[in-house]
Design a protein around this motif. Structure first.
Motif, PDB file in Angstrom:
ATOM      1  N   ASP A  51    -154.633   2.404  21.802  1.00 13.47           N
ATOM      2  CA  ASP A  51    -153.687   2.775  23.336  1.00 13.47           C
ATOM      3  C   ASP A  51    -152.584   1.996  23.078  1.00 13.47           C
ATOM      4  O   ASP A  51    -151.550   2.698  23.681  1.00 13.47           O
ATOM      5  CB  ASP A  51    -154.650   2.542  24.157  1.00 13.47           C
ATOM      6  CG  ASP A  51    -155.768   3.483  24.273  1.00 13.47           C
ATOM      7  OD1 ASP A  51    -155.653   4.534  23.623  1.00 13.47           O
ATOM      8  OD2 ASP A  51    -156.772   3.343  25.095  1.00 13.47           O
ATOM      9  N   ARG A  54    -149.871   3.188  20.941  1.00 13.77           N
ATOM     10  CA  ARG A  54    -149.397   4.258  21.227  1.00 13.77           C
ATOM     11  C   ARG A  54    -148.295   4.075  22.313  1.00 13.77           C
ATOM     12  O   ARG A  54    -147.078   4.893  22.189  1.00 13.77           O
ATOM     13  CB  ARG A  54    -150.443   5.427  21.796  1.00 13.77           C
ATOM     14  CG  ARG A  54    -149.826   6.950  22.018  1.00 13.77           C
ATOM     15  CD  ARG A  54    -150.680   7.869  22.524  1.00 13.77           C
ATOM     16  NE  ARG A  54    -152.008   7.925  21.539  1.00 13.77           N
ATOM     17  CZ  ARG A  54    -152.185   8.843  20.720  1.00 13.77           C
ATOM     18  NH1 ARG A  54    -150.887   9.642  20.604  1.00 13.77           N
ATOM     19  NH2 ARG A  54    -153.177   9.010  20.039  1.00 13.77           N
ATOM     20  N   GLU A  55    -148.607   3.349  23.108  1.00 12.15           N
ATOM     21  CA  GLU A  55    -147.717   3.047  24.455  1.00 12.15           C
ATOM     22  C   GLU A  55    -146.365   2.310  23.819  1.00 12.15           C
ATOM     23  O   GLU A  55    -145.445   2.549  24.336  1.00 12.15           O
ATOM     24  CB  GLU A  55    -148.705   2.128  25.345  1.00 12.15           C
ATOM     25  CG  GLU A  55    -147.631   1.821  26.514  1.00 12.15           C
ATOM     26  CD  GLU A  55    -148.472   0.864  27.566  1.00 12.15           C
ATOM     27  OE1 GLU A  55    -147.857   0.442  28.608  1.00 12.15           O
ATOM     28  OE2 GLU A  55    -149.647   0.534  27.392  1.00 12.15           O
ATOM     29  N   PRO A  60    -146.410  10.310  19.944  1.00  9.96           N
ATOM     30  CA  PRO A  60    -146.811  11.583  20.681  1.00  9.96           C
ATOM     31  C   PRO A  60    -148.195  11.536  21.140  1.00  9.96           C
ATOM     32  O   PRO A  60    -149.077  11.375  20.154  1.00  9.96           O
ATOM     33  CB  PRO A  60    -146.125  12.754  20.025  1.00  9.96           C
ATOM     34  CG  PRO A  60    -145.226  12.164  19.251  1.00  9.96           C
ATOM     35  CD  PRO A  60    -145.434  10.992  18.831  1.00  9.96           C
ATOM     36  N   ALA A  61    -148.684  12.323  22.032  1.00 12.70           N
ATOM     37  CA  ALA A  61    -150.088  12.290  22.401  1.00 12.70           C
ATOM     38  C   ALA A  61    -150.757  13.199  21.422  1.00 12.70           C
ATOM     39  O   ALA A  61    -151.950  13.092  21.217  1.00 12.70           O
ATOM     40  CB  ALA A  61    -150.140  13.053  23.757  1.00 12.70           C
ATOM     41  N   ASP A  62    -150.082  14.335  20.556  1.00 10.55           N
ATOM     42  CA  ASP A  62    -150.764  14.984  19.514  1.00 10.55           C
ATOM     43  C   ASP A  62    -150.769  14.330  18.511  1.00 10.55           C
ATOM     44  O   ASP A  62    -151.409  15.133  17.386  1.00 10.55           O
ATOM     45  CB  ASP A  62    -150.100  16.286  19.580  1.00 10.55           C
ATOM     46  CG  ASP A  62    -148.530  16.454  19.277  1.00 10.55           C
ATOM     47  OD1 ASP A  62    -148.146  15.363  18.960  1.00 10.55           O
ATOM     48  OD2 ASP A  62    -148.177  17.562  18.996  1.00 10.55           O
ATOM     49  N   HIS A  63    -150.532  13.127  18.258  1.00  7.84           N
ATOM     50  CA  HIS A  63    -150.579  12.321  16.989  1.00  7.84           C
ATOM     51  C   HIS A  63    -151.987  11.507  17.018  1.00  7.84           C
ATOM     52  O   HIS A  63    -152.142  10.848  18.120  1.00  7.84           O
ATOM     53  CB  HIS A  63    -149.377  11.617  16.783  1.00  7.84           C
ATOM     54  CG  HIS A  63    -148.225  12.332  16.272  1.00  7.84           C
ATOM     55  ND1 HIS A  63    -147.993  13.460  16.825  1.00  7.84           N
ATOM     56  CD2 HIS A  63    -147.557  12.191  15.283  1.00  7.84           C
ATOM     57  CE1 HIS A  63    -146.629  13.862  16.286  1.00  7.84           C
ATOM     58  NE2 HIS A  63    -146.476  13.129  15.132  1.00  7.84           N
ATOM     59  N   ARG A  64    -152.843  11.741  15.914  1.00  4.19           N
ATOM     60  CA  ARG A  64    -153.896  10.850  16.025  1.00  4.19           C
ATOM     61  C   ARG A  64    -153.602   9.156  15.457  1.00  4.19           C
ATOM     62  O   ARG A  64    -152.769   9.221  14.438  1.00  4.19           O
ATOM     63  CB  ARG A  64    -155.213  11.366  15.010  1.00  4.19           C
ATOM     64  CG  ARG A  64    -156.071  12.229  15.900  1.00  4.19           C
ATOM     65  CD  ARG A  64    -155.513  13.540  15.761  1.00  4.19           C
ATOM     66  NE  ARG A  64    -156.726  14.654  16.020  1.00  4.19           N
ATOM     67  CZ  ARG A  64    -156.579  15.835  16.297  1.00  4.19           C
ATOM     68  NH1 ARG A  64    -155.368  16.400  15.978  1.00  4.19           N
ATOM     69  NH2 ARG A  64    -157.540  16.814  16.493  1.00  4.19           N
ATOM     70  N   LYS A 238    -160.910   7.202  17.257  1.00  3.50           N
ATOM     71  CA  LYS A 238    -161.365   6.668  18.547  1.00  3.50           C
ATOM     72  C   LYS A 238    -161.879   5.245  18.393  1.00  3.50           C
ATOM     73  O   LYS A 238    -162.995   5.014  19.180  1.00  3.50           O
ATOM     74  CB  LYS A 238    -162.357   7.754  19.258  1.00  3.50           C
ATOM     75  CG  LYS A 238    -161.610   8.988  19.330  1.00  3.50           C
ATOM     76  CD  LYS A 238    -162.571  10.089  19.915  1.00  3.50           C
ATOM     77  CE  LYS A 238    -161.952  11.499  20.019  1.00  3.50           C
ATOM     78  NZ  LYS A 238    -163.033  12.573  20.556  1.00  3.50           N
TER      79      LYS A 238
END
Length: 386
Positions: A51, A54-55, A60-64, A238
């Protein structure tokens, strides 16, 4: 004369890199030790790394985003073994690690339709010759050559192939066009000064679609498997890592990412790296004995800053003599305790490599530069006497 001011932190290694300013072992006091990495607490720590990454990076939210084994090398090879073969592939080579990816593609995977677009140390291949109907494998920043891709303009939005980018010495120091990159990898021990052995793998939607629709038919070891039954193993992204991670290293990465946030996020990390490059570039203008391995300022790295000795007394020697002089120069600085691990990479042309990533203070770079002049003068004087 020998300078009197020394860098407060003499760690200029290109990996593992300097810890963030003010780091102490106390930063790891909240580590999840003696517990399973699959416990609620352990998975929570791993998810926090995902997290925060990513921040800070604006992924982007659609990238794992996944944490994978074996550092950046493991992340890159996981992508190559899992994704390549659906179409032809272009591999861009201009330093040692990208050359390894070319070896993987041509000699290990033995893909029948592979092109290697190569340039010498200090230069980029002609990006205009890349064929985006094919998959493309490239490093963003040449860790051992000091050459970076200046921007993402050369990558088309309507590309047919996948853009597979090794960004290990670029991420957190350079602005990456995430919407144009289908796979991005890096390791913790570079720009944020984390600990080694863990890799990061980012998959965009097009890469996921490839994984779920294409089967190369090649056997994959467990640490490379990203799908099961034709579907992406979502748990990898995850916090359910493939193998057991070091929770000390995880805690250290959390600390580094929180430090990045505290100083202003990605814009400030980029500014700090660019300021270190500018400090060296300004000094080099008045130091006629040294030049950049990357002669074009537009492609000079702000992290792995590679220098070559151009003074005729040393540049006129054969390759072995040049390498010996550069080694003596770096050794003299290490003996004085002012700069550790700044010899050029073993496969690169003889010279020096000064890490300028965001954890390196500009004041320490400024303090180092007179020492470089002194060390060169000392080595040259000894050479003349001999």
């Amino acid at each position: 004369m020998k300078p009197t001011t020394r860098p407060n932190n003499p760690n200029f290694s290109s990996g593992p890199c300097a810890k963030r300013p003010g780091w102490t072992l106390e930063a790891l006091s909240d580590a999840c030790l003696g517990r399973s990495h699959r416990s609620k607490l352990g998975k929570g720590k791993l998810q926090e790394v995902i997290d925060l990454s990513r921040e800070v990076l604006g992924i982007p939210a659609d990238h794992r985003i996944g944490i994978v084994p074996a550092s950046d090398t493991g992340a890159v090879e996981m992508a190559l073994w899992s994704l390549l073969g659906a179409r032809g592939v272009d591999v861009l080579v201009w330093e040692s690690f990208s050359k390894e990816w070319a070896t993987d593609v041509t000699k290990q995977l033995k893909l029948p339709d592979a092109r290697v677009l190569e340039a010498p140390y200090g230069a980029l291949p002609d990006l205009g010759t890349v064929d985006w109907s094919r998959d493309v494998v490239f490093t963003w920043n040449g860790t051992t050559s000091g050459v970076r891709i200046p921007n993402g303009d050369w990558i088309p939005a309507d590309r047919q192939g996948l853009a597979i980018c090794d960004a290990t010495s670029a991420v957190f120091a350079m602005d990456l066009p995430w919407d144009k990159l289908d796979v991005v990898t890096w390791s913790w021990q570079k720009v944020l000064g984390g600990e080694a052995a863990h890799g990061m793998l980012v998959l965009g939607p097009r890469a996921v679609e490839r994984l779920e629709s294409f089967d190369a038919g090649r056997p994959l070891p467990k640490i490379f498997r990203l799908t099961k039954g034709g579907k992406l193993i979502e748990g990898i992204f995850k916090g359910e890592t493939i193998n057991t991670p070091s929770m000390l290293c995880v805690e250290d990465q959390i600390d580094a990412l929180n430090w990045a946030k505290s100083v202003g996020g990605l814009p400030e990390l980029i500014r700090r790296s660019e300021a270190n490059l500018k400090r060296i570039a300004d000094w080099q203008q008045g130091a006629p004995w040294v030049g950049f391995l990357a002669e074009d300022p537009a492609v000079r790295s702000c992290t792995s800053i590679c220098l070559k000795i151009v003074d005729p007394a040393i540049a006129g020697l054969d390759a072995a003599g040049q390498a010996d002089a550069a080694k003596k120069l770096a050794g003299l600085l290490e003996k004085e305790g002012v700069a550790y691990d700044i010899a050029g990479y073993r496969d690169a042309p003889p010279g020096l490599r000064v890490w300028g990533g965001a954890t390196v203070e500009e004041a320490d770079v400024a303090a180092l530069l007179p020492w470089l002049d002194w060390a060169f003068a000392t080595v040259k004087a000894d050479l003349v006497k001999a």
